[in-house]
Design a protein around this motif. Structure first.
Motif, PDB file in Angstrom:
ATOM      1  N   LYS A  90      26.368 -67.778  81.860  1.00 34.73           N
ATOM      2  CA  LYS A  90      27.410 -67.806  82.899  1.00 34.73           C
ATOM      3  C   LYS A  90      28.323 -69.024  82.749  1.00 34.73           C
ATOM      4  N   ASN A  91      27.756 -70.155  82.317  1.00 35.22           N
ATOM      5  CA  ASN A  91      28.572 -71.356  82.104  1.00 35.22           C
ATOM      6  C   ASN A  91      29.646 -71.139  81.050  1.00 35.22           C
ATOM      7  N   LEU A  92      29.389 -70.191  80.158  1.00 33.82           N
ATOM      8  CA  LEU A  92      30.382 -69.874  79.122  1.00 33.82           C
ATOM      9  C   LEU A  92      31.348 -68.780  79.594  1.00 33.82           C
ATOM     10  N   GLY A  93      31.192 -68.363  80.844  1.00 36.24           N
ATOM     11  CA  GLY A  93      32.123 -67.400  81.424  1.00 36.24           C
ATOM     12  C   GLY A  93      31.710 -65.951  81.292  1.00 36.24           C
ATOM     13  N   TRP A  94      30.512 -65.711  80.748  1.00 37.55           N
ATOM     14  CA  TRP A  94      30.072 -64.336  80.518  1.00 37.55           C
ATOM     15  C   TRP A  94      29.271 -63.810  81.691  1.00 37.55           C
ATOM     16  N   SER A  95      29.340 -62.497  81.914  1.00 35.46           N
ATOM     17  CA  SER A  95      28.420 -61.854  82.854  1.00 35.46           C
ATOM     18  C   SER A  95      27.820 -60.620  82.191  1.00 35.46           C
ATOM     19  N   VAL A  96      26.685 -60.201  82.710  1.00 35.69           N
ATOM     20  CA  VAL A  96      25.946 -59.090  82.116  1.00 35.69           C
ATOM     21  C   VAL A  96      26.576 -57.760  82.531  1.00 35.69           C
ATOM     22  N   VAL A  97      26.864 -56.909  81.566  1.00 37.98           N
ATOM     23  CA  VAL A  97      27.321 -55.542  81.837  1.00 37.98           C
ATOM     24  C   VAL A  97      26.100 -54.643  82.040  1.00 37.98           C
ATOM     25  N   ASN A  98      25.209 -54.646  81.072  1.00 39.81           N
ATOM     26  CA  ASN A  98      23.956 -53.903  81.220  1.00 39.81           C
ATOM     27  C   ASN A  98      22.914 -54.417  80.233  1.00 39.81           C
ATOM     28  N   ALA A  99      21.678 -54.032  80.478  1.00 41.05           N
ATOM     29  CA  ALA A  99      20.566 -54.396  79.592  1.00 41.05           C
ATOM     30  C   ALA A  99      19.675 -53.177  79.418  1.00 41.05           C
ATOM     31  N   ASP A 100      19.229 -52.969  78.201  1.00 43.61           N
ATOM     32  CA  ASP A 100      18.317 -51.863  77.897  1.00 43.61           C
ATOM     33  C   ASP A 100      17.139 -52.427  77.112  1.00 43.61           C
ATOM     34  N   MET A 101      15.936 -52.080  77.527  1.00 41.07           N
ATOM     35  CA  MET A 101      14.729 -52.673  76.942  1.00 41.07           C
ATOM     36  C   MET A 101      13.662 -51.623  76.651  1.00 41.07           C
ATOM     37  N   THR A 102      12.833 -51.911  75.679  1.00 38.69           N
ATOM     38  CA  THR A 102      11.711 -51.027  75.331  1.00 38.69           C
ATOM     39  C   THR A 102      10.442 -51.850  75.159  1.00 38.69           C
ATOM     40  N   ILE A 103       9.373 -51.382  75.779  1.00 41.27           N
ATOM     41  CA  ILE A 103       8.041 -51.962  75.590  1.00 41.27           C
ATOM     42  C   ILE A 103       7.251 -51.010  74.711  1.00 41.27           C
ATOM     43  N   LEU A 104       6.635 -51.525  73.665  1.00 46.51           N
ATOM     44  CA  LEU A 104       5.739 -50.724  72.838  1.00 46.51           C
ATOM     45  C   LEU A 104       4.315 -51.203  73.082  1.00 46.51           C
ATOM     46  N   ALA A 105       3.516 -50.345  73.683  1.00 50.03           N
ATOM     47  CA  ALA A 105       2.142 -50.710  74.016  1.00 50.03           C
ATOM     48  C   ALA A 105       1.282 -49.454  74.031  1.00 50.03           C
ATOM     49  N   GLN A 106       0.079 -49.575  73.482  1.00 49.11           N
ATOM     50  CA  GLN A 106      -0.848 -48.434  73.522  1.00 49.11           C
ATOM     51  C   GLN A 106      -1.461 -48.305  74.914  1.00 49.11           C
ATOM     52  N   SER A 107      -1.673 -49.463  75.550  1.00 46.81           N
ATOM     53  CA  SER A 107      -2.179 -49.497  76.925  1.00 46.81           C
ATOM     54  C   SER A 107      -1.761 -50.817  77.548  1.00 46.81           C
ATOM     55  N   PRO A 108      -1.698 -50.943  78.868  1.00 48.59           N
ATOM     56  CA  PRO A 108      -1.904 -49.887  79.856  1.00 48.59           C
ATOM     57  C   PRO A 108      -0.679 -48.979  79.959  1.00 48.59           C
ATOM     58  N   ARG A 109      -0.780 -47.956  80.787  1.00 44.07           N
ATOM     59  CA  ARG A 109       0.368 -47.089  81.040  1.00 44.07           C
ATOM     60  C   ARG A 109       1.423 -47.859  81.828  1.00 44.07           C
ATOM     61  N   MET A 110       2.635 -47.867  81.325  1.00 41.51           N
ATOM     62  CA  MET A 110       3.696 -48.662  81.951  1.00 41.51           C
ATOM     63  C   MET A 110       4.459 -47.879  83.015  1.00 41.51           C
ATOM     64  N   ALA A 111       4.437 -46.555  82.924  1.00 41.30           N
ATOM     65  CA  ALA A 111       5.304 -45.727  83.773  1.00 41.30           C
ATOM     66  C   ALA A 111       5.259 -46.105  85.264  1.00 41.30           C
ATOM     67  N   PRO A 112       4.067 -46.369  85.841  1.00 38.31           N
ATOM     68  CA  PRO A 112       4.045 -46.670  87.278  1.00 38.31           C
ATOM     69  C   PRO A 112       4.737 -47.986  87.634  1.00 38.31           C
ATOM     70  N   HIS A 113       5.040 -48.814  86.644  1.00 41.04           N
ATOM     71  CA  HIS A 113       5.553 -50.162  86.904  1.00 41.04           C
ATOM     72  C   HIS A 113       6.996 -50.362  86.457  1.00 41.04           C
ATOM     73  N   GLY A 143      -0.500 -49.084  63.734  1.00 36.39           N
ATOM     74  CA  GLY A 143      -0.164 -50.501  63.670  1.00 36.39           C
ATOM     75  C   GLY A 143      -0.882 -51.356  64.703  1.00 36.39           C
ATOM     76  N   PHE A 144      -0.448 -52.633  64.821  1.00 33.39           N
ATOM     77  CA  PHE A 144      -1.147 -53.564  65.731  1.00 33.39           C
ATOM     78  C   PHE A 144      -1.026 -53.135  67.182  1.00 33.39           C
ATOM     79  N   VAL A 145       0.092 -52.482  67.514  1.00 32.08           N
ATOM     80  CA  VAL A 145       0.231 -51.975  68.883  1.00 32.08           C
ATOM     81  C   VAL A 145      -0.776 -50.851  69.112  1.00 32.08           C
ATOM     82  N   GLY A 146      -0.864 -49.965  68.153  1.00 33.04           N
ATOM     83  CA  GLY A 146      -1.769 -48.822  68.276  1.00 33.04           C
ATOM     84  C   GLY A 146      -3.231 -49.225  68.345  1.00 33.04           C
TER      85      GLY A 146
END
Ligand code: MG
Length: 161
Positions: A90-113, A143-146
């Protein structure tokens, strides 16, 4: 109007259940028997998001701003780190338009959170809820996530000024 895009990635190893670490993701505690090993609170989703924000404004990465050799950041609340990173942006004058993120995990189930994470991150990023997306996937045992050794996270942000 100027636009900037940034990408972030993080991965952390799961702690042992006996370590009694909470699993923090997106600023939300996800009920699980194992948290993530880290110098900070281990919130790998916020770490990827911070790196995406810093990447968009060419300010390096969170390791440079908050070194894990610095005792000040031991068990640090990653939400506070995100607020500090957003302050730099923000000090540089920028603001967030949007953010998109992905979690890769075998467990726990993320959907409820997922919605709790979106809501918390939208508040921290000072944007509307519909500007923040969080999704999760397994790696179908690969892989290590699996193998449930840890999880990984990806984030993309768009900034404008
Ligand atoms: Mg990290």
């Amino acid at each position: 109007m100027q636009l900037r895009i940034g990408h972030g990635y993080d991965a952390h190893r799961f702690a042992e259940p006996s370590d009694n670490r909470p699993l923090m993701l997106g600023g939300v505690e996800v009920p699980h028997d194992r948290g993530l090993l880290a110098h900070s609170d281990g919130d790998a989703l916020i770490h990827a998001l911070c790196d995406a924000l810093l990447g968009a404004v060419a300010l390096g990465d969170i390791g440079r701003h908050f070194p894990d050799t610095d005792q000040a950041y031991k068990n640090a609340d990653s939400a506070v780190l995100l607020q500090r990173v957003l302050g730099l942006v923000k000090n540089l004058g920028w603001s967030v338009v949007n953010a998109d993120m992905t979690i890769l995990a075998q467990s726990p189930r993320m959907a409820p959170h997922i919605n709790a994470m979106r809501s918390r991150l939208a508040t921290l990023l000072e944007v509307e809820l519909d500007a923040v997306n969080v999704k999760a996937s397994t790696t179908e045992g690969m892989g290590f996530v699996g193998r449930n050794e840890g999880l990984e996270t990806h984030a993309v942000v768009l900034l404008s000024r």
